[in-house]
Write a protein that holds these residues in place. Structure first.
Motif, PDB file in Angstrom:
ATOM      1  N   GLY A 173     -17.599   4.316  15.544  1.00 47.52           N
ATOM      2  CA  GLY A 173     -17.238   5.045  14.337  1.00 47.52           C
ATOM      3  C   GLY A 173     -15.875   5.696  14.375  1.00 47.52           C
ATOM      4  O   GLY A 173     -15.402   6.220  13.359  1.00 47.52           O
ATOM      5  N   SER A 174     -15.212   5.670  15.521  1.00 50.39           N
ATOM      6  CA  SER A 174     -13.876   6.256  15.613  1.00 50.39           C
ATOM      7  C   SER A 174     -12.856   5.335  14.963  1.00 50.39           C
ATOM      8  O   SER A 174     -13.071   4.116  14.845  1.00 50.39           O
ATOM      9  N   VAL A 175     -11.737   5.917  14.543  1.00 52.76           N
ATOM     10  CA  VAL A 175     -10.691   5.127  13.898  1.00 52.76           C
ATOM     11  C   VAL A 175      -9.999   4.254  14.933  1.00 52.76           C
ATOM     12  O   VAL A 175      -9.575   4.730  15.992  1.00 52.76           O
ATOM     13  N   LYS A 176      -9.873   2.987  14.607  1.00 51.53           N
ATOM     14  CA  LYS A 176      -9.268   1.991  15.490  1.00 51.53           C
ATOM     15  C   LYS A 176      -7.811   1.716  15.135  1.00 51.53           C
ATOM     16  O   LYS A 176      -7.017   1.312  15.987  1.00 51.53           O
ATOM     17  N   GLY A 177      -7.470   1.931  13.863  1.00 44.30           N
ATOM     18  CA  GLY A 177      -6.131   1.632  13.380  1.00 44.30           C
ATOM     19  C   GLY A 177      -6.180   1.306  11.904  1.00 44.30           C
ATOM     20  O   GLY A 177      -7.058   1.768  11.176  1.00 44.30           O
ATOM     21  N   ILE A 178      -5.229   0.458  11.466  1.00 44.58           N
ATOM     22  CA  ILE A 178      -5.191   0.098  10.045  1.00 44.58           C
ATOM     23  C   ILE A 178      -4.905  -1.395   9.914  1.00 44.58           C
ATOM     24  O   ILE A 178      -4.438  -2.046  10.860  1.00 44.58           O
ATOM     25  N   ALA A 179      -5.190  -1.902   8.728  1.00 44.79           N
ATOM     26  CA  ALA A 179      -4.806  -3.270   8.374  1.00 44.79           C
ATOM     27  C   ALA A 179      -3.871  -3.214   7.180  1.00 44.79           C
ATOM     28  O   ALA A 179      -4.078  -2.416   6.253  1.00 44.79           O
ATOM     29  N   THR A 180      -2.841  -4.031   7.208  1.00 44.23           N
ATOM     30  CA  THR A 180      -1.934  -4.097   6.073  1.00 44.23           C
ATOM     31  C   THR A 180      -2.531  -4.988   4.989  1.00 44.23           C
ATOM     32  O   THR A 180      -3.423  -5.805   5.246  1.00 44.23           O
ATOM     33  N   GLY A 181      -2.035  -4.825   3.776  1.00 44.76           N
ATOM     34  CA  GLY A 181      -2.543  -5.608   2.662  1.00 44.76           C
ATOM     35  C   GLY A 181      -2.118  -7.065   2.741  1.00 44.76           C
ATOM     36  O   GLY A 181      -1.090  -7.414   3.338  1.00 44.76           O
ATOM     37  N   ASN A 182      -2.902  -7.915   2.120  1.00 45.13           N
ATOM     38  CA  ASN A 182      -2.550  -9.328   2.033  1.00 45.13           C
ATOM     39  C   ASN A 182      -1.377  -9.502   1.063  1.00 45.13           C
ATOM     40  O   ASN A 182      -1.249  -8.764   0.089  1.00 45.13           O
ATOM     41  N   GLN A 183      -0.533 -10.464   1.322  1.00 51.56           N
ATOM     42  CA  GLN A 183       0.578 -10.807   0.436  1.00 51.56           C
ATOM     43  C   GLN A 183       0.272 -12.124  -0.269  1.00 51.56           C
ATOM     44  O   GLN A 183      -0.371 -13.009   0.298  1.00 51.56           O
ATOM     45  N   GLY A 184       0.742 -12.238  -1.522  1.00 53.98           N
ATOM     46  CA  GLY A 184       0.615 -13.504  -2.225  1.00 53.98           C
ATOM     47  C   GLY A 184      -0.749 -13.764  -2.824  1.00 53.98           C
ATOM     48  O   GLY A 184      -1.166 -14.921  -2.966  1.00 53.98           O
ATOM     49  N   VAL A 185      -1.465 -12.702  -3.201  1.00 56.05           N
ATOM     50  CA  VAL A 185      -2.723 -12.847  -3.936  1.00 56.05           C
ATOM     51  C   VAL A 185      -2.398 -12.784  -5.419  1.00 56.05           C
ATOM     52  O   VAL A 185      -1.684 -11.893  -5.884  1.00 56.05           O
ATOM     53  N   GLY A 186      -2.890 -13.737  -6.193  1.00 53.25           N
ATOM     54  CA  GLY A 186      -2.591 -13.800  -7.615  1.00 53.25           C
ATOM     55  C   GLY A 186      -3.381 -12.793  -8.421  1.00 53.25           C
ATOM     56  O   GLY A 186      -4.303 -12.135  -7.914  1.00 53.25           O
ATOM     57  N   LYS A 187      -3.052 -12.689  -9.716  1.00 50.65           N
ATOM     58  CA  LYS A 187      -3.752 -11.751 -10.590  1.00 50.65           C
ATOM     59  C   LYS A 187      -5.244 -12.038 -10.675  1.00 50.65           C
ATOM     60  O   LYS A 187      -6.050 -11.142 -10.922  1.00 50.65           O
ATOM     61  N   ASP A 188      -5.610 -13.302 -10.471  1.00 47.55           N
ATOM     62  CA  ASP A 188      -7.022 -13.674 -10.526  1.00 47.55           C
ATOM     63  C   ASP A 188      -7.755 -13.380  -9.226  1.00 47.55           C
ATOM     64  O   ASP A 188      -8.947 -13.665  -9.098  1.00 47.55           O
ATOM     65  N   SER A 217      13.241   6.080 -18.539  1.00 48.29           N
ATOM     66  CA  SER A 217      13.151   6.862 -17.312  1.00 48.29           C
ATOM     67  C   SER A 217      12.685   6.000 -16.146  1.00 48.29           C
ATOM     68  O   SER A 217      13.256   6.038 -15.049  1.00 48.29           O
ATOM     69  N   VAL A 218      11.647   5.192 -16.387  1.00 53.63           N
ATOM     70  CA  VAL A 218      11.164   4.301 -15.329  1.00 53.63           C
ATOM     71  C   VAL A 218      12.261   3.342 -14.903  1.00 53.63           C
ATOM     72  O   VAL A 218      12.388   3.006 -13.719  1.00 53.63           O
ATOM     73  N   PHE A 219      13.084   2.920 -15.847  1.00 55.39           N
ATOM     74  CA  PHE A 219      14.169   1.994 -15.528  1.00 55.39           C
ATOM     75  C   PHE A 219      15.097   2.582 -14.470  1.00 55.39           C
ATOM     76  O   PHE A 219      15.506   1.886 -13.529  1.00 55.39           O
ATOM     77  N   VAL A 220      15.449   3.872 -14.591  1.00 54.67           N
ATOM     78  CA  VAL A 220      16.377   4.467 -13.623  1.00 54.67           C
ATOM     79  C   VAL A 220      15.677   4.924 -12.349  1.00 54.67           C
ATOM     80  O   VAL A 220      16.326   5.457 -11.443  1.00 54.67           O
ATOM     81  N   SER A 221      14.357   4.710 -12.265  1.00 54.46           N
ATOM     82  CA  SER A 221      13.656   4.945 -10.998  1.00 54.46           C
ATOM     83  C   SER A 221      13.688   3.707 -10.116  1.00 54.46           C
ATOM     84  O   SER A 221      13.208   3.742  -8.979  1.00 54.46           O
ATOM     85  N   ASN A 222      14.226   2.590 -10.658  1.00 51.35           N
ATOM     86  CA  ASN A 222      14.319   1.319  -9.909  1.00 51.35           C
ATOM     87  C   ASN A 222      12.948   0.828  -9.465  1.00 51.35           C
ATOM     88  O   ASN A 222      12.792   0.287  -8.365  1.00 51.35           O
ATOM     89  N   THR A 223      11.958   1.015 -10.342  1.00 54.06           N
ATOM     90  CA  THR A 223      10.593   0.606 -10.008  1.00 54.06           C
ATOM     91  C   THR A 223      10.414  -0.890 -10.242  1.00 54.06           C
ATOM     92  O   THR A 223      10.842  -1.440 -11.260  1.00 54.06           O
ATOM     93  N   ASN A 224       9.747  -1.533  -9.279  1.00 53.16           N
ATOM     94  CA  ASN A 224       9.499  -2.962  -9.392  1.00 53.16           C
ATOM     95  C   ASN A 224       8.242  -3.315  -8.602  1.00 53.16           C
ATOM     96  O   ASN A 224       8.020  -2.811  -7.506  1.00 53.16           O
ATOM     97  N   HIS A 225       7.420  -4.161  -9.191  1.00 53.04           N
ATOM     98  CA  HIS A 225       6.259  -4.723  -8.487  1.00 53.04           C
ATOM     99  C   HIS A 225       6.248  -6.235  -8.708  1.00 53.04           C
ATOM    100  O   HIS A 225       6.620  -6.707  -9.787  1.00 53.04           O
ATOM    101  N   GLU A 226       5.822  -6.959  -7.716  1.00 51.78           N
ATOM    102  CA  GLU A 226       5.658  -8.396  -7.878  1.00 51.78           C
ATOM    103  C   GLU A 226       4.630  -8.620  -8.993  1.00 51.78           C
ATOM    104  O   GLU A 226       3.480  -8.184  -8.891  1.00 51.78           O
ATOM    105  N   GLU A 227       5.040  -9.296 -10.060  1.00 52.00           N
ATOM    106  CA  GLU A 227       4.246  -9.292 -11.292  1.00 52.00           C
ATOM    107  C   GLU A 227       2.966 -10.094 -11.214  1.00 52.00           C
ATOM    108  O   GLU A 227       2.058  -9.893 -12.029  1.00 52.00           O
ATOM    109  N   HIS A 228       2.831 -10.999 -10.260  1.00 52.43           N
ATOM    110  CA  HIS A 228       1.650 -11.859 -10.231  1.00 52.43           C
ATOM    111  C   HIS A 228       0.535 -11.318  -9.342  1.00 52.43           C
ATOM    112  O   HIS A 228      -0.487 -11.973  -9.167  1.00 52.43           O
ATOM    113  N   GLN A 229       0.687 -10.132  -8.773  1.00 54.01           N
ATOM    114  CA  GLN A 229      -0.353  -9.574  -7.920  1.00 54.01           C
ATOM    115  C   GLN A 229      -1.422  -8.884  -8.768  1.00 54.01           C
ATOM    116  O   GLN A 229      -1.191  -8.512  -9.919  1.00 54.01           O
TER     117      GLN A 229
END
Length: 561
Positions: A159-174, A466-478
């Protein structure tokens, strides 16, 4: 496919082993990494330390006012000036203003509470400080992996914490893996420190799993909305720190503004609204925009240019809401635990200090041959520290302001101005809270609707620009990283009862209600706009919205913030 099905088909994930894994390259996480390496190098020991950061680089997601008290930086790097730390602008003057709609009353300097005195502090870009800290960490041998989001906590069989896993890359919207799919990796540590900032995605899970908040007051939050401007040199007053209370907030709603003069004709300014507000018609973003039109603020901005924008939730519950910070195999540090001092409007010094204390506890445990247990030396060090004394003195701050601005102002004056004159370092009374922020929202029918002025595009602006000048971007197909437990709730409850508050409390235009072809209402989630402020995860009255990590590298890319 579900994440479990993806893992079953594409796993197992590759794993990397470290002595200490740190989640988040903010001031707390980097301070922890630096302190670990300082201790190891001083004793000639090998110690592997990794920091994982969801932003595209350290500092990309960092947002703070900010006026920094250098007390913790002095401990971490006594020679920080010689090392070139970007603490360049000392505070030269403080002003505390109470605003009416058109006027302002300046609090006499002799009556300003100690918590608002900033002599010896610095007006900074915390993002720049974090980038500098990352350079120092790498110079000491710390591995930093930017652009990777920690998506899952891993546990050992006990039950102790072992670490972390990073998220998968390249998963589509579906939800299906695309041609660009890459499965995440695992980072295992003998200890794992979580430094994700306020309302950390994994920190929230750990608090629930280990019941770390049992017996504590509910955590309280605010949303801070910030802009960076370049102003007319004739209006620039390097080192001036301005705080405001009053207008445009109603007396029963906690909120206030700040305007800090940096170097190079820059000012950083913003507005904080307590997320315990009751009126669902309130919009923190619009409150900030009309606050800028007040003569006391406008005077600095006229003829200037807005450079950047951002928003971030902050913890405000203080000492009484602080959860237990250790659990088997790890610890919470910085704002992931909630160490920010709302009375001083400062958290970076607390983040650095708690990162250092957790690092010292982890180093001693590893040196003694231990791993996976509770780092009890960390909370013990906190109890004996100057930070505990500071937070104890401010423990009632947010509770008083829940009773209204005048009660809050009066009691802050008593606890931070009057009592110290009698040699009392902390108030002899304690005020508790029992209600979480989301439960404070009233039905729209019980509240007066607020009509906000249209932005002028010169001093005040709309959300999308405002969001435009925050330089926000996400990969659109995730897949959208803003998820709903029940897709029916937004229309059947939030819209019907609370008039759709998510369209107003979100500072980035993520949520909007639209009509379908058959005339029914539907919630649209524009996740690509998200600046990762976590407000929706906190303020949603039904707690139906759950913020999860998007692909690493997504979100804002703040410059100079």
């Amino acid at each position: 496919m579900t994440p479990q099905e993806i893992l079953a088909q594409y796993g197992p994930r590759d794993a990397m082993e470290y002595d200490v894994v740190i989640v988040g390259a903010g001031p707390a996480g980097l301070a922890a990494a630096i302190r670990l390496k300082q201790l190891a190098n001083a004793k000639g020991q090998e110690l592997s330390v990794v920091v994982i950061e969801k932003g595209s680089e350290p500092g990309a997601h960092i947002l703070s006012g900010a006026v920094m008290d250098p007390i913790a930086m002095n401990e971490l790097f006594p020679d920080w000036k010689e090392r070139g730390a970007p603490l360049n602008q000392p505070v030269t003057a403080d002003e505390v203003l109470f605003l009416s709609e058109t006027g302002a009353t300046k609090t006499p300097d002799a009556l300003v509470p100690d918590c608002f005195h900033n002599a010896g502090n610095y007006v900074i870009s915390l993002g720049s400080v974090v980038r500098w800290m990352a350079e120092q960490a790498e110079g000491l041998g710390v591995e930093i992996f930017p652009g990777f989001a920690a998506a899952e906590v891993l546990y050992n069989d006990d039950g102790s914490v072992k670490g972390i896993a990073t998220g998968n890359q390249g998963v589509g919207k579906d939800g299906e893996p695309s041609d660009a799919f890459q499965i995440g990796m695992e980072l295992h540590g003998k200890y794992t420190l979580f430094a994700e900032g306020a309302r950390g995605h994994l920190g929230k899970q750990l608090i629930a799993r280990f019941q770390l908040d049992e017996g504590r007051d509910p955590q309280s939050y605010g949303i801070g909305i910030k802009e960076l401007w370049e102003i007319d040199p004739a209006r620039h007053k390097p080192g001036l720190v301005v705080h405001t209370a009053g207008w445009p907030m109603q007396p029963d709603t906690y909120g206030g503004g700040f305007l800090y003069h940096l170097e190079d004709n820059k000012v950083t300014l913003g507005f904080v609204v307590g997320l315990d507000y009751k009126n669902p018609w309130l919009s923190p973003f619009e409150e900030m925009q009309r606050w800028k039109t007040h003569p006391s603020i406008r005077q600095y901005l006229e003829g200037g240019k807005r450079l950047s924008y951002g928003a971030r939730a902050i913890t405000a519950g203080g000492l009484l809401s602080l959860p237990k910070t250790v659990f088997p195999g790890g610890a919470l540090v910085g704002c992931d635990a909630g160490y920010l001092n709302a009375a001083r409007i400062k958290g970076s010094h607390a983040a650095i200090k708690t990162g250092m204390m957790a690092a010292e506890a982890a180093f001693d445990a590893l040196a003694a041959g231990r791993q996976g247990d509770e780092l009890s030396a960390y909370p013990e060090a906190f109890e004996a520290s100057w930070l505990h004394k500071e937070l104890d003195r401010s423990r009632n701050f947010k509770q008083w302001f829940k009773k209204g601005v005048w009660v809050g102002s009066l009691m802050t004056g008593i606890e931070h101005w009057l009592l110290p004159k009698f040699g009392m370092e902390a108030p002899p009374w304690t005020i508790h809270r029992t209600e979480p922020d989301h439960a404070r929202l009233l039905p729209a029918a019980q509240c007066e609707k607020i009509e906000y002025p249209k932005p002028d595009g010169v001093i005040s602006f709309d959300r999308l620009s405002s969001v435009f000048v925050s330089n926000t971007n996400h990969e659109e197909h995730q897949p959208a990283h803003l998820t709903l437990k029940d897709a029916r709730v937004p229309v059947e409850t939030n819209l019907a009862v609370y008039a759709g508050p998510e369209t107003r409390y979100c500072p980035a235009g993520v949520y909007e209600f639209v009509k379908t072809d058959n005339g029914h209402d539907k919630l649209v989630i524009n996740a690509q706009n998200c600046v990762h402020c976590k407000t929706c995860d906190i303020k949603d009255p039904t707690q139906n919205i759950v913020w999860v990590t998007p692909e690493g590298g997504g979100g804002p890319n703040y410059a100079g913030m």
